[in-house]
Design a protein around this motif. Sequence first.
Motif, PDB file in Angstrom:
ATOM      1  N   ALA A  68       6.065  -2.686  -9.466  1.00  0.00           N
ATOM      2  CA  ALA A  68       6.043  -2.007  -8.172  1.00  0.00           C
ATOM      3  C   ALA A  68       6.724  -0.642  -8.234  1.00  0.00           C
ATOM      4  O   ALA A  68       6.534   0.183  -7.342  1.00  0.00           O
ATOM      5  CB  ALA A  68       6.713  -2.874  -7.117  1.00  0.00           C
ATOM      6  N   LEU A  75      -1.424  -3.890  -7.938  1.00  0.00           N
ATOM      7  CA  LEU A  75      -0.712  -5.154  -7.764  1.00  0.00           C
ATOM      8  C   LEU A  75      -1.643  -6.285  -7.360  1.00  0.00           C
ATOM      9  O   LEU A  75      -2.543  -6.101  -6.541  1.00  0.00           O
ATOM     10  CB  LEU A  75       0.366  -4.995  -6.692  1.00  0.00           C
ATOM     11  CG  LEU A  75       1.367  -3.865  -6.859  1.00  0.00           C
ATOM     12  CD1 LEU A  75       2.315  -3.838  -5.681  1.00  0.00           C
ATOM     13  CD2 LEU A  75       2.114  -4.014  -8.167  1.00  0.00           C
ATOM     14  N   VAL A  80       2.245  -8.777  -4.198  1.00  0.00           N
ATOM     15  CA  VAL A  80       2.351  -8.198  -2.858  1.00  0.00           C
ATOM     16  C   VAL A  80       3.050  -9.192  -1.919  1.00  0.00           C
ATOM     17  O   VAL A  80       3.903  -8.808  -1.115  1.00  0.00           O
ATOM     18  CB  VAL A  80       0.958  -7.796  -2.317  1.00  0.00           C
ATOM     19  CG1 VAL A  80       1.047  -7.307  -0.886  1.00  0.00           C
ATOM     20  CG2 VAL A  80       0.334  -6.730  -3.203  1.00  0.00           C
ATOM     21  N   ALA A 115       0.678   0.105  -5.757  1.00  0.00           N
ATOM     22  CA  ALA A 115       2.099  -0.155  -5.547  1.00  0.00           C
ATOM     23  C   ALA A 115       2.710   0.885  -4.615  1.00  0.00           C
ATOM     24  O   ALA A 115       3.543   0.553  -3.762  1.00  0.00           O
ATOM     25  CB  ALA A 115       2.834  -0.181  -6.879  1.00  0.00           C
ATOM     26  N   THR A 119       4.818   0.001  -1.208  1.00  0.00           N
ATOM     27  CA  THR A 119       6.215   0.408  -1.048  1.00  0.00           C
ATOM     28  C   THR A 119       6.376   1.382   0.122  1.00  0.00           C
ATOM     29  O   THR A 119       7.378   1.337   0.835  1.00  0.00           O
ATOM     30  CB  THR A 119       6.786   1.010  -2.345  1.00  0.00           C
ATOM     31  OG1 THR A 119       5.947   2.067  -2.787  1.00  0.00           O
ATOM     32  CG2 THR A 119       6.914  -0.051  -3.421  1.00  0.00           C
TER      33      THR A 119
END
Length: 129
Positions: A68, A75, A80, A115, A119
């Motif tokens: 990540a 991902l 996740v 990712a 995030t």
Amino acid sequence: MTGLFHELLQCKHSDPSLRRAGAGKWVTVNVPAELWGKIQAAAEQAESRSSVPTHKHRAPPAQTLQVALIPDALLRIDVVEHLTGLGESTIRRKMASANFPQPIKNGARCTRWRAGDVTAWLREQAIAA
């Protein structure tokens, strides 16, 4: 177990015709302590033999969580889930209402999330809270 059932049938029980209106089909049975112990032991033994888990055990993701940190990494759904703390159905519901990053389809059965998008979504949630 059938032996226990036959013993239970021999016990004294209340008359079902005396139950009050609206009550279910419950019958009160006076079970001797010895028979009740046998019934509980049989139930525990049957429960211990059951192969059906009582809760879903989440295995660690196949990808490491360090992936990540790479913004362009793709991902898997299990990563996740671990990153967000949400279940798969909740993630898919949020995607349908445009409240979660949309995945990248790498094929008919291959769905991945960037990712960086995940995030960034997590940061937005932290700011909103």
